[in-house]
Design a protein around this motif. Structure first.
Motif, PDB file in Angstrom:
ATOM      1  N   GLU A  65       0.675  -1.017   0.261  1.00  0.00           N
ATOM      2  CA  GLU A  65       0.055  -0.166   0.123  1.00  0.00           C
ATOM      3  C   GLU A  65       0.928   1.272  -0.099  1.00  0.00           C
ATOM      4  O   GLU A  65       1.787   1.398   0.826  1.00  0.00           O
ATOM      5  N   LYS A  66       0.688   2.258  -0.827  1.00  0.00           N
ATOM      6  CA  LYS A  66       1.231   3.421  -0.881  1.00  0.00           C
ATOM      7  C   LYS A  66       0.364   4.616  -0.491  1.00  0.00           C
ATOM      8  O   LYS A  66      -0.621   4.662  -0.904  1.00  0.00           O
ATOM      9  N   LYS A  72       5.039  13.624   1.509  1.00  0.00           N
ATOM     10  CA  LYS A  72       5.836  12.469   1.775  1.00  0.00           C
ATOM     11  C   LYS A  72       5.352  11.186   1.709  1.00  0.00           C
ATOM     12  O   LYS A  72       4.238  11.066   2.065  1.00  0.00           O
ATOM     13  N   THR A  73       5.883  10.464   0.730  1.00  0.00           N
ATOM     14  CA  THR A  73       5.510   9.039   0.313  1.00  0.00           C
ATOM     15  C   THR A  73       5.675   8.078   1.349  1.00  0.00           C
ATOM     16  O   THR A  73       6.977   8.021   1.828  1.00  0.00           O
ATOM     17  N   GLN A  74       4.799   7.346   2.042  1.00  0.00           N
ATOM     18  CA  GLN A  74       4.889   6.570   2.839  1.00  0.00           C
ATOM     19  C   GLN A  74       4.695   4.935   2.186  1.00  0.00           C
ATOM     20  O   GLN A  74       3.704   4.754   1.674  1.00  0.00           O
ATOM     21  N   TYR A  75       5.647   3.947   2.626  1.00  0.00           N
ATOM     22  CA  TYR A  75       5.246   2.614   1.743  1.00  0.00           C
ATOM     23  C   TYR A  75       4.979   1.778   2.950  1.00  0.00           C
ATOM     24  O   TYR A  75       5.660   1.677   4.154  1.00  0.00           O
ATOM     25  N   ASN A  76       3.896   1.037   2.767  1.00  0.00           N
ATOM     26  CA  ASN A  76       3.288  -0.108   3.780  1.00  0.00           C
ATOM     27  C   ASN A  76       3.341  -1.447   3.401  1.00  0.00           C
ATOM     28  O   ASN A  76       2.476  -1.475   2.471  1.00  0.00           O
ATOM     29  N   ILE A  77       4.312  -2.233   3.624  1.00  0.00           N
ATOM     30  CA  ILE A  77       4.267  -3.673   3.191  1.00  0.00           C
ATOM     31  C   ILE A  77       3.367  -4.465   4.296  1.00  0.00           C
ATOM     32  O   ILE A  77       3.801  -4.440   5.436  1.00  0.00           O
ATOM     33  N   ASN A  78       2.352  -5.165   3.793  1.00  0.00           N
ATOM     34  CA  ASN A  78       1.714  -5.980   4.505  1.00  0.00           C
ATOM     35  C   ASN A  78       2.595  -7.247   4.866  1.00  0.00           C
ATOM     36  O   ASN A  78       2.271  -8.123   4.309  1.00  0.00           O
ATOM     37  N   TRP A  79       3.489  -6.913   5.868  1.00  0.00           N
ATOM     38  CA  TRP A  79       4.129  -8.211   6.187  1.00  0.00           C
ATOM     39  C   TRP A  79       3.488  -9.434   6.539  1.00  0.00           C
ATOM     40  O   TRP A  79       3.845 -10.408   6.492  1.00  0.00           O
ATOM     41  N   GLU A  80       2.335  -9.181   7.337  1.00  0.00           N
ATOM     42  CA  GLU A  80       1.635 -10.278   7.783  1.00  0.00           C
ATOM     43  C   GLU A  80       1.276 -11.380   6.619  1.00  0.00           C
ATOM     44  O   GLU A  80       1.381 -12.430   6.485  1.00  0.00           O
ATOM     45  N   PHE A  81       0.680 -10.708   5.427  1.00  0.00           N
ATOM     46  CA  PHE A  81       0.430 -11.159   4.127  1.00  0.00           C
ATOM     47  C   PHE A  81       1.573 -11.729   3.736  1.00  0.00           C
ATOM     48  O   PHE A  81       1.560 -13.150   3.370  1.00  0.00           O
ATOM     49  N   VAL A  82       2.703 -11.309   3.612  1.00  0.00           N
ATOM     50  CA  VAL A  82       3.910 -11.608   2.833  1.00  0.00           C
ATOM     51  C   VAL A  82       4.413 -13.152   3.811  1.00  0.00           C
ATOM     52  O   VAL A  82       4.682 -14.211   3.069  1.00  0.00           O
ATOM     53  N   LEU A  83       4.506 -12.967   4.936  1.00  0.00           N
ATOM     54  CA  LEU A  83       5.053 -13.935   5.840  1.00  0.00           C
ATOM     55  C   LEU A  83       4.172 -15.211   6.156  1.00  0.00           C
ATOM     56  O   LEU A  83       4.686 -16.273   5.932  1.00  0.00           O
TER      57      LEU A  83
END
Length: 170
Positions: A65-66, A72-83
């Motif tokens: 999600e961006k 200011k751009t913040q990047y949000n990776i859903n690590w719960e989904f990834v891991l």
């Protein structure tokens, strides 16, 4: 039971014992494919973050999600989904191997991945704890191959995963 049924049972047991190695090979191949899929998902996220667009499809949109806040751009990776979709633990192995290397010798991709991981590991969640564990272990070992021993199910080196990120991530 008759002689014929005993023979079939014996032959079945012999066949099962011979197939044991093949079954292990099939399971290892399935875990390897799952690891490749996870690296592909991370590559899509990396492509979105770096502005190259990524490869499209495959679940990258669910994990990334961006947001723009005050230019200011913040990047949000859903690590719960990834891991949760990484049974071979390739993402953790990748993070650990990157952390085990001298940061000055890392390429741009490795530095970005470590930066994203460190910022994500500050939250209080299951995934953050997993990321922090991989980061800390990587920082304490003397060589990245020790991370591969820790995360045995993932057969890929950080160089291989970085190449895949560059290939699929844009």
């Amino acid at each position: 039971m008759g002689y014929l049924s005993h023979t079939f049972i014996l032959l079945g047991l012999i066949g099962l014992s011979k197939a044991h190695g093949f079954i292990k090979l099939v399971i290892l191949a399935a875990l390897g494919l799952a690891g490749l899929w996870m690296v592909h998902t991370l590559a899509q996220d990396y492509g979105n973050i770096s502005g190259h667009g990524g490869g499209g499809g495959g679940g990258g949109g669910k994990a990334f999600e961006k947001r723009s806040i005050d230019d200011k751009t913040q990047y949000n990776i859903n690590w719960e989904f990834v891991l949760s979709r990484d049974p071979a633990r390739c993402a953790r192995s990748f993070i650990c191997q990157l952390a085990a290397q001298d940061e000055d010798r890392l390429d741009v991709v490795g530095k970005k991945i470590l930066s994203l991981t460190r910022s994500s590991a500050q939250k209080d969640s299951w995934a953050s704890k997993q990321l922090l564990e991989a980061l800390k272990y990587g920082e304490t070992v003397s060589h990245p191959t020790q991370c591969m021993k820790m995360y045995k199910l993932c057969p890929y080196t950080s160089q291989t995963m970085t190449t895949l990120l560059k290939l699929f991530g844009g």
